[in-house]
Each structure stands twice: as structure tokens, then as C-alpha cells.
Design an enzyme around this catalytic site. Structure first.
Site, PDB file in Angstrom:
ATOM      1  N   VAL A  19       0.824  -1.208   0.000  1.00  0.00           N
ATOM      2  CA  VAL A  19       0.000   0.000   0.000  1.00  0.00           C
ATOM      3  C   VAL A  19       0.860   1.261   0.000  1.00  0.00           C
ATOM      4  CG1 VAL A  19      -1.948  -1.144   1.107  1.00  0.00           C
ATOM      5  CG2 VAL A  19      -0.233   0.009   2.530  1.00  0.00           C
TER       6      VAL A  19
ATOM      7  N   HIS B 209      -4.064  -3.978  -3.368  1.00  0.00           N
ATOM      8  CA  HIS B 209      -4.558  -3.805  -2.004  1.00  0.00           C
ATOM      9  C   HIS B 209      -4.757  -2.340  -1.632  1.00  0.00           C
ATOM     10  CE1 HIS B 209      -2.877  -8.034  -0.877  1.00  0.00           C
ATOM     11  NE2 HIS B 209      -4.035  -8.097  -1.513  1.00  0.00           N
TER      12      HIS B 209
ATOM     13  N   CYS C  86     -14.052   8.231   1.118  1.00  0.00           N
ATOM     14  CA  CYS C  86     -15.230   8.596   1.896  1.00  0.00           C
ATOM     15  C   CYS C  86     -16.281   7.501   1.785  1.00  0.00           C
ATOM     16  CB  CYS C  86     -15.793   9.928   1.399  1.00  0.00           C
ATOM     17  SG  CYS C  86     -17.324  10.433   2.227  1.00  0.00           S
TER      18      CYS C  86
ATOM     19  N   CYS D 156     -19.706   9.225   0.039  1.00  0.00           N
ATOM     20  CA  CYS D 156     -19.807   9.546  -1.392  1.00  0.00           C
ATOM     21  C   CYS D 156     -18.836   8.757  -2.255  1.00  0.00           C
ATOM     22  CB  CYS D 156     -19.624  11.042  -1.620  1.00  0.00           C
ATOM     23  SG  CYS D 156     -17.925  11.631  -1.370  1.00  0.00           S
TER      24      CYS D 156
ATOM     25  N   LEU E  32      13.776 -13.102   0.233  1.00  0.00           N
ATOM     26  CA  LEU E  32      14.774 -13.253   1.280  1.00  0.00           C
ATOM     27  C   LEU E  32      14.948 -14.722   1.645  1.00  0.00           C
ATOM     28  CD1 LEU E  32      16.687 -11.757   3.217  1.00  0.00           C
ATOM     29  CD2 LEU E  32      14.779 -11.626   4.850  1.00  0.00           C
TER      30      LEU E  32
END
Length: 237
Positions: free
Chosen positions: A96, A112, A120, A123, A206
Site C-alpha cells: 500500500v 490492495h 469517503c 460519497c 529473502l
């Protein structure tokens, strides 16, 4: 690997870990101190929006303070070099944060959502947002307070852009997963889908992911090392 004209890259939290952004697997990291199911669900937000805002304000400030690392920069170079050759990169991220964009990537699909945007509930307007949110924050579009939330996908919600992701995966010649746990679906299922389509697959991580056995090739080590090395090899063939 044969030459790839259409590269599909999936990135997870591991690509941003060296920029200081924690992963679910980090011992002592942010997710080891907080229960995701108590903070990262629509039900949690409905139950205690102030607490959820407090947590995501902390995460947002961490993203704002972070800087891209060599893995992000290498992926931006890959996009540019492939375009010069008439090839394409579809960069899909589970993250994100905006570190891919700040490194120079121009086309990033955030399945994501993005923590530096607010949505909102009244709306549905989405607004770029770098500051704290609270229950008193009014929507810039409709003026209503108490309905602003991070524009991210919580547990129990549908990921974004699934049709575009599926279409890009079906057209790919090479699938590369970078810094993913292989435990979060639907992203964890993309490697099996790619193999079923006959697409070559590679894991850069990793350590081996939960679905490491599905990959044709793997390179392990810090993202800031293995990603630039792999991309230099890919571009230099």
C-alpha cells in the site's frame, strides 16, 4: 529463460522491508505488536474507528518517511528499458506504499489499495492523503465527517483491479514474484495460474515463500541485492 517481451512482476512487503516498512513476518515489527484482525477489517473500523485511525496514521507516517531502495529503483529501470525495446512490464503490488512510484515506476497496479489515499464511505470519493485521519475529518468532496477511511483493502474485502491483473497475467511470457509470503490470496495463487498457462516463473525473496515449490527458478537474498542482479541479468541477455 527465453527472452521475455511481456513481464509480469508481483511485489510484496519484502520489497519495501529494507526501506524500513515492516512485514507480517518480522519479529518485533509492527504486525507482531498489533493483531491484524483487530485493526485491518471493516468490522474493526465500525467497532472502534478511532483506534483503527491511530494505527493507520502510524503506518502512513512511516510510509511518508520511507525512501525507495535499490529494488524499487531496479524495477523502475526495468520498466523503462523494456519500453525502449518495445516490450512491456506489468507491475502489480500487494503493498500500500508509494515507493515504486517514487523510485520512478510509471505504471503500478495496487491490488490492495494505497495508504496515501483516503476514501469517503458516504460519497466514495478518493482523495490523495498524507496527513492523519480521524473520526472528525470531513470529506473534501461532500463535507461529511466520520466517514473517511484509508483507501486500502482490509481483510474480508475484495482486492482491486482483479480483471486487469488476470488479463495481464494471461498475456505474460515471464512471471516474477518479489518479496511475497505466498500466503495471501488471491496473489499467492498467481504462480500456479502462470504455470498452468505455460509461463516461466521466478521467485526473488529473502527466503523461500509458502508456495516456493511452484516456481521454476528462485534467487534468495535481500531484495536490494537480488532484484538489481536479476534485472541486470534479464536485460543483459
Amino acid at each position: 529463460m527465453t527472452s521475455a517481451q511481456r513481464v509480469f512482476v508481483l511485489t510484496g512487503a519484502g520489497v519495501s522491508a529494507e526501506s524500513g516498512l515492516g512485514t507480517f513476518q518480522d519479529r518485533g515489527g509492527i504486525w507482531s505488536r498489533f493483531d491484524p484482525m483487530a485493526l485491518a477489517t471493516p468490522e474493526a473500523f465500525a467497532r472502534d474507528p478511532a483506534l483503527v485511525h491511530e494505527f493507520y496514521n502510524l503506518r502512513r507516517s512511516g510510509v511518508v518517511a520511507a525512501t525507495p531502495n535499490a529494488a524499487h529503483e531496479a524495477l523502475a529501470r526495468l520498466e523503462s528499458r523494456l519500453q525502449e525495446r518495445g516490450a512491456t512490464l506489468f507491475l502489480c503490488t500487494q503493498n500500500v506504499d508509494d515507493l515504486h512510484e517514487r523510485a520512478g515506476s510509471r505504471a503500478v497496479t495496487h491490488m490492495h489499495g494505497e495508504i496515501l489515499k483516503a476514501r469517503c464511505l458516504a460519497c466514495e470519493a478518493v482523495t490523495p492523503w498524507r496527513d492523519d485521519l480521524s473520526v472528525a475529518t470531513p470529506c473534501p468532496a461532500c463535507g461529511r465527517a466520520s466517514g473517511m477511511r484509508p483507501d486500502i483493502v482490509w481483510f474480508g474485502e475484495m482486492p482491486k483491479h482483479l480483471e486487469a491483473i488476470d488479463a495481464a497475467l494471461r498475456e505474460a511470457d515471464l512471471f516474477v514474484a518479489i518479496g511475497t509470503s505466498g500466503a495471501v490470496y488471491p496473489a499467492a495463487g498467481y504462480v500456479a495460474q502462470a504455470r498452468a498457462l505455460g509461463i516461466r516463473t521466478c521467485e526473488l525473496n529473502l527466503e523461500p515463500s509458502d508456495n516456493a515449490a511452484h516456481f521454476d527458478e528462485a534467487r534468495y537474498g535481500p531484495a536490494s541485492v537480488v532484484v538489481p542482479e536479476f534485472i541486470a541479468w534479464l536485460l543483459g541477455r
